[in-house]
Design a protein around this motif. Structure first.
Motif, PDB file in Angstrom:
ATOM      1  N   SER A 100     -34.467  61.308 -24.591  1.00 52.21           N
ATOM      2  CA  SER A 100     -34.395  59.984 -23.986  1.00 52.21           C
ATOM      3  C   SER A 100     -34.682  60.052 -22.493  1.00 52.21           C
ATOM      4  O   SER A 100     -35.452  59.245 -21.955  1.00 52.21           O
ATOM      5  CB  SER A 100     -33.004  59.373 -24.226  1.00 52.21           C
ATOM      6  OG  SER A 100     -32.895  58.118 -23.590  1.00 52.21           O
ATOM      7  N   VAL A 101     -34.071  61.024 -21.812  1.00 54.33           N
ATOM      8  CA  VAL A 101     -34.327  61.199 -20.382  1.00 54.33           C
ATOM      9  C   VAL A 101     -35.783  61.571 -20.140  1.00 54.33           C
ATOM     10  O   VAL A 101     -36.441  61.023 -19.240  1.00 54.33           O
ATOM     11  CB  VAL A 101     -33.383  62.276 -19.801  1.00 54.33           C
ATOM     12  CG1 VAL A 101     -33.770  62.586 -18.358  1.00 54.33           C
ATOM     13  CG2 VAL A 101     -31.938  61.814 -19.870  1.00 54.33           C
ATOM     14  N   ALA A 107     -27.894  75.194 -15.575  1.00 53.56           N
ATOM     15  CA  ALA A 107     -29.279  75.637 -15.399  1.00 53.56           C
ATOM     16  C   ALA A 107     -29.984  74.873 -14.288  1.00 53.56           C
ATOM     17  O   ALA A 107     -30.854  75.419 -13.596  1.00 53.56           O
ATOM     18  CB  ALA A 107     -30.044  75.487 -16.716  1.00 53.56           C
ATOM     19  N   THR A 108     -29.626  73.611 -14.114  1.00 55.13           N
ATOM     20  CA  THR A 108     -30.290  72.786 -13.099  1.00 55.13           C
ATOM     21  C   THR A 108     -29.561  72.780 -11.759  1.00 55.13           C
ATOM     22  O   THR A 108     -30.037  72.179 -10.791  1.00 55.13           O
ATOM     23  CB  THR A 108     -30.415  71.326 -13.597  1.00 55.13           C
ATOM     24  OG1 THR A 108     -29.114  70.813 -13.925  1.00 55.13           O
ATOM     25  CG2 THR A 108     -31.304  71.272 -14.836  1.00 55.13           C
ATOM     26  N   GLY A 109     -28.404  73.445 -11.700  1.00 52.58           N
ATOM     27  CA  GLY A 109     -27.655  73.502 -10.449  1.00 52.58           C
ATOM     28  C   GLY A 109     -26.990  72.201 -10.071  1.00 52.58           C
ATOM     29  O   GLY A 109     -26.654  71.969  -8.896  1.00 52.58           O
ATOM     30  N   ALA A 110     -26.764  71.318 -11.052  1.00 47.35           N
ATOM     31  CA  ALA A 110     -26.207  69.991 -10.755  1.00 47.35           C
ATOM     32  C   ALA A 110     -24.771  70.069 -10.248  1.00 47.35           C
ATOM     33  O   ALA A 110     -24.311  69.156  -9.545  1.00 47.35           O
ATOM     34  CB  ALA A 110     -26.280  69.106 -11.999  1.00 47.35           C
ATOM     35  N   PRO A 156     -27.308  63.870 -10.218  1.00 50.60           N
ATOM     36  CA  PRO A 156     -28.115  64.249 -11.384  1.00 50.60           C
ATOM     37  C   PRO A 156     -27.675  63.506 -12.644  1.00 50.60           C
ATOM     38  O   PRO A 156     -26.477  63.316 -12.890  1.00 50.60           O
ATOM     39  CB  PRO A 156     -27.848  65.757 -11.529  1.00 50.60           C
ATOM     40  CG  PRO A 156     -27.272  66.190 -10.223  1.00 50.60           C
ATOM     41  CD  PRO A 156     -26.533  65.004  -9.689  1.00 50.60           C
ATOM     42  N   SER A 157     -28.652  63.106 -13.454  1.00 44.66           N
ATOM     43  CA  SER A 157     -28.353  62.407 -14.709  1.00 44.66           C
ATOM     44  C   SER A 157     -27.545  63.294 -15.648  1.00 44.66           C
ATOM     45  O   SER A 157     -26.667  62.811 -16.371  1.00 44.66           O
ATOM     46  CB  SER A 157     -29.660  61.985 -15.389  1.00 44.66           C
ATOM     47  OG  SER A 157     -30.384  61.095 -14.564  1.00 44.66           O
ATOM     48  N   ALA A 158     -27.854  64.597 -15.655  1.00 41.23           N
ATOM     49  CA  ALA A 158     -27.142  65.517 -16.545  1.00 41.23           C
ATOM     50  C   ALA A 158     -25.662  65.568 -16.211  1.00 41.23           C
ATOM     51  O   ALA A 158     -24.809  65.678 -17.102  1.00 41.23           O
ATOM     52  CB  ALA A 158     -27.753  66.920 -16.460  1.00 41.23           C
ATOM     53  N   LEU A 159     -25.321  65.466 -14.927  1.00 43.51           N
ATOM     54  CA  LEU A 159     -23.917  65.504 -14.519  1.00 43.51           C
ATOM     55  C   LEU A 159     -23.193  64.241 -14.981  1.00 43.51           C
ATOM     56  O   LEU A 159     -22.049  64.295 -15.434  1.00 43.51           O
ATOM     57  CB  LEU A 159     -23.834  65.637 -13.000  1.00 43.51           C
ATOM     58  CG  LEU A 159     -22.450  65.932 -12.410  1.00 43.51           C
ATOM     59  CD1 LEU A 159     -21.911  67.246 -12.937  1.00 43.51           C
ATOM     60  CD2 LEU A 159     -22.525  65.960 -10.880  1.00 43.51           C
ATOM     61  N   VAL A 160     -23.875  63.106 -14.890  1.00 39.08           N
ATOM     62  CA  VAL A 160     -23.300  61.847 -15.353  1.00 39.08           C
ATOM     63  C   VAL A 160     -23.064  61.902 -16.858  1.00 39.08           C
ATOM     64  O   VAL A 160     -22.006  61.505 -17.363  1.00 39.08           O
ATOM     65  CB  VAL A 160     -24.222  60.667 -14.994  1.00 39.08           C
ATOM     66  CG1 VAL A 160     -23.654  59.361 -15.546  1.00 39.08           C
ATOM     67  CG2 VAL A 160     -24.405  60.563 -13.483  1.00 39.08           C
TER      68      VAL A 160
END
Length: 293
Positions: free
Chosen positions: A227-228, A57-60, A177-181
């Motif tokens: 948390s993020v 959704a965020t394109g990460a 991106p944090s989501a990718l990590v």
């Protein structure tokens, strides 16, 4: 009346700590009857799907990683695998609140680790607070006494792995991106779960076990997201101390769900650790404010 950024951040942090602790309670409950690694694998599938949808959704996925970033994410993921295994092995064998009390030393350990690895300056006040916090951990564990629980050492080892996990991402480029990590870590933990399940063995799930695993996975995703969001809302120095509400949730859930209540020494040690951590966070905030003036 609209919420201020600081109040929103505080509420999100409290919600995050509640979600993570409820996830822990689900995991402790279901692993009493279901093999640990099968549970980790099943919960991981839920987390991977949820985080994968967020990354899409965020394109990460469109972000290209350089070699250094790739190695750092791999290191973080392996540290997360070790932290997860050690934590859940300890959780399976000791009260939720006791283990949570040990984990309250995490901010202190990260502060010390940043000084040792990256050369962050720590004044004598924060160094004293860290040493006092470590004394609190020793009071909780009580090595060499009748109250000593050897499984608590796995909790301490889990904290050390979390320190490696969190410090490893510090050199990451800002565009990662944090989501990718987080997704990378979730994939690693899930893979480890299924590899372990292949060795430990699988068993059919009952309806109740399936619901507990689903609950653990959903609350884990909620914990990650809130948390993020919390750390991006308001003053971090004001929001971060509310991480310690996880201990209150752990005590409440431990008593209500498992009938466990920490003894006086554990509560004393936890109070010392939390107090030292709050002082360290307050001191860091004060130093940042002085630097701006």
């Amino acid at each position: 009346m609209p919420l201020t950024d600081n109040l929103r951040g505080i509420l999100l942090m409290c919600a995050s700590m509640a979600a993570f602790t409820i996830n822990d309670a689900f995991m402790k409950s279901v692993t009493l009857t279901l093999p640990l690694y099968q549970t980790i694998g099943l919960r991981g599938l839920i987390a991977v799907v949820g985080l994968g949808l967020l990354v899409l959704a965020t394109g990460a996925f469109r972000v290209r990683l350089n070699r250094q970033d790739g190695w750092l994410i791999l290191l973080r993921s392996l540290a997360d695998v070790a932290a997860t295994v050690l934590f859940l092995e300890a959780l399976l064998r000791m009260p939720l609140a006791n283990l949570s009390a040990i984990l309250q030393a995490m901010p202190l350990a990260i502060t010390l680790g940043a000084a040792l690895v990256y050369g962050d300056r720590i004044g004598w006040r924060r160094m004293t607070a860290i040493l006092v916090g470590l004394i609190g951990v020793l009071i909780i564990i009580r090595p060499g006494t009748e109250g000593f629980d050897r499984w608590a050492l796995l909790g301490v080892a889990s904290v050390l792995c979390v320190v490696v996990r969190d410090l490893s991402v510090r050199p990451l480029q800002g565009q990662v991106p944090s989501a990718l990590v987080a997704l990378g870590a979730a994939v690693a933990v899930t893979s480890m779960g299924w590899i372990g399940a292949g060795v430990q063995g699988l068993q059919p799930l009952s309806g109740g076990e399936a619901l507990k695993v689903l609950g653990a996975g959903l609350f884990l995703i909620v914990g990650y997201l809130t948390s993020v969001m919390a750390m991006r809302s308001g003053d971090i120095g004001l929001v971060a101390p509310f991480r310690y509400t996880s201990l209150l949730w752990a005590i409440a859930l431990g008593l209500l769900v498992f009938g466990d209540l920490p003894d006086g020494w554990t509560l004393l040690g936890a109070a010392i650790v939390v107090g030292a951590g709050l002082f360290t966070l307050w001191r860091e905030r004060k130093i940042r404010l002085l630097a701006k003036t």
